[in-house]
Each structure stands twice: as C-alpha cells, then as structure tokens.
Motif scaffolding. Structure first.
Motif, PDB file in Angstrom:
ATOM      1  N   TYR A 177       1.749  -6.476   1.982  1.00 16.34           N
ATOM      2  CA  TYR A 177       2.048  -6.669   0.559  1.00 16.34           C
ATOM      3  C   TYR A 177       2.959  -5.563   0.022  1.00 16.34           C
ATOM      4  CZ  TYR A 177      -2.040  -9.636   1.212  1.00 16.34           C
ATOM      5  OH  TYR A 177      -2.916 -10.576   1.684  1.00 16.34           O
ATOM      6  N   SER A 178       2.780  -4.329   0.566  1.00 16.20           N
ATOM      7  CA  SER A 178       3.563  -3.194   0.056  1.00 16.20           C
ATOM      8  C   SER A 178       4.963  -3.130   0.651  1.00 16.20           C
ATOM      9  CB  SER A 178       2.839  -1.878   0.360  1.00 16.20           C
ATOM     10  OG  SER A 178       2.855  -1.620   1.756  1.00 16.20           O
ATOM     11  N   LYS A 179       5.125  -3.704   1.875  1.00 12.06           N
ATOM     12  CA  LYS A 179       6.391  -3.625   2.623  1.00 12.06           C
ATOM     13  C   LYS A 179       6.751  -2.166   2.925  1.00 12.06           C
ATOM     14  CE  LYS A 179       6.676  -8.069   1.824  1.00 12.06           C
ATOM     15  NZ  LYS A 179       6.058  -8.986   2.794  1.00 12.06           N
ATOM     16  N   LYS A 180       5.759  -1.297   2.980  1.00 10.49           N
ATOM     17  CA  LYS A 180       5.954   0.108   3.331  1.00 10.49           C
ATOM     18  C   LYS A 180       5.072   0.437   4.530  1.00 10.49           C
ATOM     19  CE  LYS A 180       6.917   1.751  -1.389  1.00 10.49           C
ATOM     20  NZ  LYS A 180       6.556   2.758  -2.424  1.00 10.49           N
ATOM     21  N   ASN A 181       5.253   1.633   5.108  1.00 12.17           N
ATOM     22  CA  ASN A 181       4.371   1.998   6.223  1.00 12.17           C
ATOM     23  C   ASN A 181       2.977   2.373   5.685  1.00 12.17           C
ATOM     24  OD1 ASN A 181       4.137   4.861   5.649  1.00 12.17           O
ATOM     25  ND2 ASN A 181       6.192   5.158   6.526  1.00 12.17           N
ATOM     26  N   PRO A 182       1.953   2.441   6.552  1.00 12.37           N
ATOM     27  CA  PRO A 182       0.576   2.666   6.081  1.00 12.37           C
ATOM     28  C   PRO A 182       0.406   3.961   5.286  1.00 12.37           C
ATOM     29  CG  PRO A 182       0.559   1.869   8.342  1.00 12.37           C
ATOM     30  CD  PRO A 182       1.997   2.128   8.000  1.00 12.37           C
ATOM     31  N   ALA A 183       1.037   5.050   5.733  1.00 16.17           N
ATOM     32  CA  ALA A 183       0.857   6.337   5.036  1.00 16.17           C
ATOM     33  C   ALA A 183       1.453   6.285   3.626  1.00 16.17           C
ATOM     34  CB  ALA A 183       1.499   7.470   5.846  1.00 16.17           C
ATOM     35  N   GLU A 184       2.650   5.678   3.497  1.00 16.67           N
ATOM     36  CA  GLU A 184       3.278   5.563   2.165  1.00 16.67           C
ATOM     37  C   GLU A 184       2.443   4.659   1.253  1.00 16.67           C
ATOM     38  OE1 GLU A 184       8.026   5.982   3.291  1.00 16.67           O
ATOM     39  OE2 GLU A 184       7.020   4.039   3.512  1.00 16.67           O
ATOM     40  N   THR A 185       1.926   3.597   1.828  1.00 14.55           N
ATOM     41  CA  THR A 185       1.085   2.668   1.058  1.00 14.55           C
ATOM     42  C   THR A 185      -0.159   3.394   0.542  1.00 14.55           C
ATOM     43  OG1 THR A 185       1.857   0.832   2.424  1.00 14.55           O
ATOM     44  CG2 THR A 185      -0.163   0.469   1.167  1.00 14.55           C
ATOM     45  N   ALA A 186      -0.817   4.157   1.439  1.00 12.38           N
ATOM     46  CA  ALA A 186      -2.018   4.904   1.053  1.00 12.38           C
ATOM     47  C   ALA A 186      -1.709   5.917  -0.045  1.00 12.38           C
ATOM     48  CB  ALA A 186      -2.615   5.607   2.281  1.00 12.38           C
ATOM     49  N   GLU A 187      -0.552   6.570   0.062  1.00 17.44           N
ATOM     50  CA  GLU A 187      -0.150   7.569  -0.931  1.00 17.44           C
ATOM     51  C   GLU A 187       0.041   6.908  -2.300  1.00 17.44           C
ATOM     52  OE1 GLU A 187       0.617  11.522  -1.991  1.00 17.44           O
ATOM     53  OE2 GLU A 187       0.210  10.854   0.067  1.00 17.44           O
TER      54      GLU A 187
END
Length: 589
Positions: free
Chosen positions: A48-58
């Motif tokens: 859903y975020s279209k970002k990597n996991p770390a960026e999404t978590a941040e």
C-alpha cells in the motif's frame, strides 16, 4: 491493543490514501533487546505504501507519535516498528481493567461444546495413559467454559465385549466368591486381577495345544477358555439373566473403583454413555448411507465406503452377517449425542493411535451430509513414558493410576519435609498440603507439554520448588498470600503518584495477557498454553519481588499500594489459571 490497530489503519489511509482491513496490521510483543512494548510488522503494508519496509515503518511511527497520546516514542529495526507506550496508559489499564472484579471473566458466547474423555474399559483399573487423558479432557473443558462456551463433559464407557467377559469368566472359575469387601481391594483392581488371571491361564492352554501339534493361530482360536469367553459374550447379547447379573455385579465394582480414582484426580462428568447401550447404534446410519450412495454393498452382503480418493482406503462399516464394527457404533453414537445436546462442537480426547479412525469417522459423517460434522475435533495426544525401573505396576506392564497418585503424594511429603518448612503445621494440614503438591506436580507436568507430544514423566523431577513445575507456581502463590497477610492488604488505590519501574511494567503487561491466554488455550485445545503462561507469570513475579524494595517495610503511599495490588492480582491469576488445569494452590507452604 485494538486502539493500535485502529490508529495504524487510519495512518495508512491518511499517508497512502487507501483503506486496509484490520488483519493487515500484524502486532507482536516487542523483543526484549529493543525498546518498546508492541511491534507493528511493516512488511504486509508495503504493497500500500509503495516504499521499502523501513521507510514504511518510519512513516507510520511518526504519524502514531504525533496523533496517538499513548505512543510516547518509537524506533524502527528493519521492517519492524517498535512502539514505546506511555506509562499512564499501562497504569490506566491496570487500575481500570486488571484490578476490576471481572478481570479474566469472558462473557458467554452462546455456543455449546461437548468434551468426551476418559472412555475406560471396565476390565481393569485406570492407568498412566488414562491419567493424561482425564487431565487433558478436564482442563480443555474448563478452559472452554472460561472462554465463554457452555460445556458438556462426557464419558463413553466401554462396558461390554470380549474383554469384560474374560474377567467375568476368570472370576467364575477362580474367584471363590472374592469381592471388594472381603478382599479389601478396590473393585476395579479386583476385576483387573481376574483379567490378568484369564490371560495367564489362556497362555497355558495355548502352549499345551501347541505342544499337541496345533499352530499358534489355531491354538489361540481353539483354547477352551477363549471359546467359553466368546460363548459368554453371545449369552450376554442374547440377554441371558445369569450372565447379565454377573456383568452388572462386576461392573458395579469397577464403577465404584473408578469413582475413587476420578475423585482423587479431581475430574468430573456431566453425562455417562455406555457402550452396552450404544453398540447396536449406527445401522440406521448405514442404511441412510446406502440410500444416498455414500456406502456400497459387496457381493457377500458387507457394506463399505471407498475413501481412496481422499488418500485413505476402503472401510468396512457393516459385516456380511449384519453385525456392527467399531466405526458403525461410533457413527450412531455421534448422531445420538448430537440429538441429545445439539452442540456446535464436539471434541474427542483419544490417544494418537486412533488418528486414522477419527479421520475416517469425521469424513464419513461429512459425506453423509451431517451439518454438524465440521464441528468434530479429535484431540490426539501422545504416550507417556516413565524412566525405566520406576513406578512399575503390580503386573509390571502398565502404571496403575492409583499407585501413581499414592507415589506422588509420598514423594511430595518427603521433599517438603526435607525443607523443614511444615514443622509447625497441624497433621491434617500437612496431609492436605502433601496431596496438593503431589497432585499439582503430576497434573502440571503432564499438562505443560503440548498434547500431541510424547512425554517422559519423572515423578521426582516434577516435584521441584524452583523448576518449571507445578510446586514452583504453588509456592509463588503461597508466598504472595503470606506477603499480603503481613502487609494487612486492603484493596484500593489509583494511578496518581505511581512511577513504573521496568519490572513493574513487565508485570502489568504479563497480567494483561491473561484473558487472551484463556482464549488461546481454549481455541487450540491446549492446556500447555495456560500452563506455560502461569510459569512465566510466577517467574516474573519472583523477579519483581526480588528487585523492588521490601514491600512490607515500605512507607505507606501510592507506590506501596500499587505494588500490593500487583501482588494481589498475580495471586488471583495464579489461583484461577491453575484451577483451569485442575490444580489447587495452597494458601500456605
């Protein structure tokens, strides 16, 4: 933690412009090496975020810290978002929920479940395998009850067949009028004695016939004793008055004996079914299956079902002479129980040697179109082994349940007296304590292991006041009761002025898990879930007890009251949780 799930869903909607279902938000307890209490797993969110996991978590961490009052801080480790919750949140949960009188009580869910366990044969006493069966069945029933189900505990007694005829015949021939009263033996032990006598005499006859030239198979079939036992079974089925009277008398002895063992184990039943009343059931079900094309008749007249498409085999459901096999009566009994109680679920507590039988039984009922068949569950459990040379029974082959209980109480007495802490106890209190410790050790040791696993039971290892044992949890409860008495504890207090240490926070979090542990143990039919939670709670309490200043000597105030409240709730949860395992926790040890 529902509010975390709701907030994370809102974060995803506002950050990425999409709504997600609740099951996308995966929560875990934060690992001990990282700061925080609850962790959101970001990997399922990246689509859903279209970002990597770390960026999404941040992203989500910043949103939650800014918008959710309870989130004090966060940190990201790869794709894991660790949330640090505000102390006030935990204090509020503790005082508003955990301290409440209804904590751990789950509302009725309107569903009904039957738990069938024990299922003994009436030709011998209960043994170690039956002990695990009874403890599992009882505990699963109590856990289901605690999680909101209406529960019916059932015992299907195998009270007919060639096995009971063997005991009856041997008593007729060699009993000389022996009874439980004139022999001083428990009734189940007395009947079991004659089952062993039959076996010994039968083996002599087989040997004699083999010496005369018969094969072993021929000798087994033609030995006079087995022929007489088979004739007795036929007379029983024909309603012969003398045979029925003997059967009723000897079964009566057995039921009295079983009653004593059940009482000692602390298990009970709401309903007894007897195979003597159910063995003819199932023939109507076979006719129904023939009409529906589920079963087929072979040329010899026998009736079968073909399960090869499901990876099983062809299964006989009615002999050519029209007599039942076990699966026939199990089909009929399952229908009768459903008619009697209309359960949503039905659990069979039976050893893993019957795994195949229950696969076939449940599959047949599904194929017959029984709507309740999906609610059937086989709680399969493994064997119990003992260290060689220990606890040999009077026959030297199986461990008698009564012998085991007696040995556990004697071992508890010996180990407790070694510690010298019961010297001032009245004799009656000592005996009650040794019984509590011995049975608590036995029950906990058998229940802390996942049911499916085979286990090695060592009576000495199970009674350890410092290990992963029932007595350790019992001792922790007694320590709490003693501490509360010395502190003249009174309920009360609120969150004002309380500061949480790390150990205290751990205790609040651990206590808060209790209702979820009940639900998980019930849903997985595994008392091991509750047993291991209680051990961790007891271990956590002992750490708390040793790390904080002595509570009794602490100056009165909000902090002292909070710590006493932790003690009280911990004691309550240990007592209630152990009772779901069928274990009593003493007030004093």
């Amino acid at each position: 933690m529902d509010f975390i799930v709701a907030a994370a869903r809102k974060a995803i909607e506002e950050l990425y412009g999409t709504q997600v279902p609740a099951d996308v938000i995966s929560l875990q307890e934060t690992r001990k090496e990282f700061e925080g209490q609850v962790t959101i797993v970001a990997f399922p969110i990246v689509r859903y975020s279209k970002k990597n996991p770390a960026e999404t978590a941040e992203d989500i961490g910043k949103y939650l810290q800014a918008n959710v009052a309870e989130v004090a801080a966060f940190n990201v480790v790869k794709g894991f978002l660790n949330l640090v919750l505000d102390q006030q949140y935990f204090l509020r949960v503790f005082h508003e929920e955990i301290l409440g009188t209804g904590f751990g009580r789950i509302a009725p869910n309107g569903k009904k479940v039957m738990v069938e366990y024990s299922s003994p044969n009436t030709n011998k006493p209960l043994h170690l395998g039956h002990v695990r069966n009874n403890l599992l069945g009882y505990s699963v029933a109590e856990l289901l009850k605690a999680s909101g189900y209406e529960v019916i505990k059932v015992n299907l007694v195998n009270d007919r067949g060639i096995h009971i005829c063997k005991s009856m015949l041997a008593w007729q021939k060699w009993g000389n009028g022996e009874t439980p009263e004139n022999s001083g033996m428990k009734g189940d032990h007395l009947v079991g004695k004659y089952y062993v006598v039959f076996d010994a005499e039968y083996k002599k006859e087989i040997k004699a016939l083999m010496d005369q030239g018969q094969t072993e198979e021929q000798a087994k079939k033609s030995a006079p004793l087995i022929v007489e036992a088979q004739q007795m079974l036929q007379q029983w089925e024909a309603g012969d008055a003398g045979v029925i009277a003997l059967w009723e008398k000897m079964n009566g002895w057995v039921y009295e004996g079983f009653g004593v063992t059940y009482a000692n184990l602390g298990v009970d039943f709401d309903r007894f079914y007897y195979e003597s009343n159910t063995y003819l059931l199932g023939k109507d079900t076979v006719e129904e299956g023939l009409e529906k094309g589920v079963f087929f008749r072979k040329d010899d007249g026998s009736v079968w079902i073909d399960l090869t498409a499901e990876g099983l085999d062809e299964k006989l459901v009615l002999r050519a002479d029209g007599t039942s096999v076990y699966i026939t009566q199990d089909l009929g009994t399952a229908q009768m129980k459903q008619d009697d109680y209309q359960m949503d679920e039905s659990i069979y507590v039976v050893g893993n040697e019957q795994d195949y039988h229950f696969k076939v039984l449940f599959l047949i009922l599904e194929k017959l179109g029984k709507p309740w068949a999906k609610g059937l569950y086989h709680l399969s459990y493994g064997m119990v082994d003992l260290p060689s040379g220990k606890m040999k029974s009077r026959e030297g082959t199986v461990v008698d349940a009564d012998d085991l209980i007696g040995e556990m109480i004697r071992t508890a007495k010996s180990k407790t007296e070694e510690l010298g802490k019961t010297n001032d106890f009245p004799e009656e209190d000592k005996n009650a304590l040794y019984r509590n410790i011995g049975l608590g050790a036995l029950k906990y040791f058998l229940l802390k292991v996942e049911p499916k696993k085979r286990l090695l039971f060592d009576p000495n290892e199970s009674i350890d006041f410092q290990g992963h044992t029932g007595p350790f949890i019992q001792y922790t409860h007694a320590r709490i009761r003693s501490l509360l008495a010395k502190a003249a504890y009174q309920p009360g207090g609120d969150a004002a002025g309380v500061e949480l240490s790390d150990t205290e926070l751990d205790m609040v979090m651990m206590l808060g898990k209790y209702p979820a542990q009940i639900r998980e143990a019930a849903a997985t039919h595994s008392p091991a879930v509750m047993a291991n939670y209680l051990f961790e709670l007891a271990k956590g309490f002992n750490k708390f007890y040793h790390e904080i200043p002595p509570i009794v000597k602490t100056e009165a105030g909000a902090q002292k009251q909070f710590r006493l409240n932790i003690c009280r709730v911990t004691g309550d949860v240990l007592r209630q949780g152990m009772s779901l395992l069928g274990i009593t926790v003493p007030e004093r040890m």
